[in-house]
Scaffold this active site. Sequence first.
Site, PDB file in Angstrom:
ATOM      1  N   SER A 232       0.840  -1.203   0.000  1.00  0.00           N
ATOM      2  CA  SER A 232       0.000   0.000   0.000  1.00  0.00           C
ATOM      3  C   SER A 232       0.879   1.258   0.000  1.00  0.00           C
ATOM      4  O   SER A 232       1.685   1.446  -0.902  1.00  0.00           O
ATOM      5  CB  SER A 232      -0.948  -0.046   1.195  1.00  0.00           C
ATOM      6  OG  SER A 232      -2.000   0.866   1.042  1.00  0.00           O
TER       7      SER A 232
ATOM      8  N   HIS B 215      -7.353  -6.025  -0.129  1.00  0.00           N
ATOM      9  CA  HIS B 215      -6.185  -5.142  -0.099  1.00  0.00           C
ATOM     10  C   HIS B 215      -5.066  -5.676   0.792  1.00  0.00           C
ATOM     11  O   HIS B 215      -3.893  -5.442   0.526  1.00  0.00           O
ATOM     12  CB  HIS B 215      -6.627  -3.760   0.401  1.00  0.00           C
ATOM     13  CG  HIS B 215      -5.533  -2.746   0.436  1.00  0.00           C
ATOM     14  ND1 HIS B 215      -4.890  -2.308  -0.702  1.00  0.00           N
ATOM     15  CD2 HIS B 215      -4.951  -2.069   1.479  1.00  0.00           C
ATOM     16  CE1 HIS B 215      -3.975  -1.407  -0.377  1.00  0.00           C
ATOM     17  NE2 HIS B 215      -3.991  -1.252   0.935  1.00  0.00           N
TER      18      HIS B 215
END
Length: 272
Positions: free
Chosen positions: A101, A253
Amino acid sequence: MRSRKTSIEINGIDIYFEEYYHSPHQETYVLIHGFLSSSFSFRKLLPFLSAENNVISIDIPPFGKSGKISRFQYSYENISITILFLLVSLGYKQVYIIGHSMGGQIALNMMLQRPSFIHKGILLASSGYMAKTKRSLRLLSHFPFFNHYIRYYLNQTGVEGNLKQVVYDTTCIDQEMYDGYLEPFLDTNIFRALTRMVRDREGDLPVEKLNRIQTPCLLIWGDHDRIVPLHIGQRLVKDLPNADLIVLKNTGHLLPEEKPEDVYRKIKEFVQ
């Protein structure tokens, strides 16, 4: 294998890291977590990597157990420089870097600053193309008690709500996971540091800088990522001159939590 968990002052701030060291002849992997996270997020991937390799998992300031001082500059560039200083001070000459991320954006900055130091990069659902914080919000951050607004904003969904957004299969959320992601926010100094980060964050690398990165990169994405959607990875793989993209099915994610063994297998194939 020698292991240690400690902090060192680098560039004016305490940097917490966990080091798992075999020998100077083994490959070295550096793990860099994402926004509102810590090295805790790699706990399931770590055993696979550290079995035969040197591994350093770093808490990006102001997250995890790293410093949360308000006088540090929390720009991507400065955080990247600080991590490079840390690695050099530990005696490392060349590393593989794994960024998840926001950690992917830090990794890209490190590749841009010291290309010879990063042998290869692995970007797990890396952030990309985010603009600098709006000027109005940067101005508001100078007001007293803005840190209370940040705390209130983050508490709207809470840890459990945030975790449900970042995973595909919510049954993986247990008490250990909840407590691990909550712990860094029990120190209220983080909200003052995040106020500074609002002002310092310069935005993700623009296309012209991405085009300059020659480091071989592997991009791994979840097909159900709601935080950094797959189209970001599809765009990044075009803008990075030497990159490949792999998509994991039924994954959100939080790749290191959801599919650690699959992620490790893809990394191993890429490195070999």
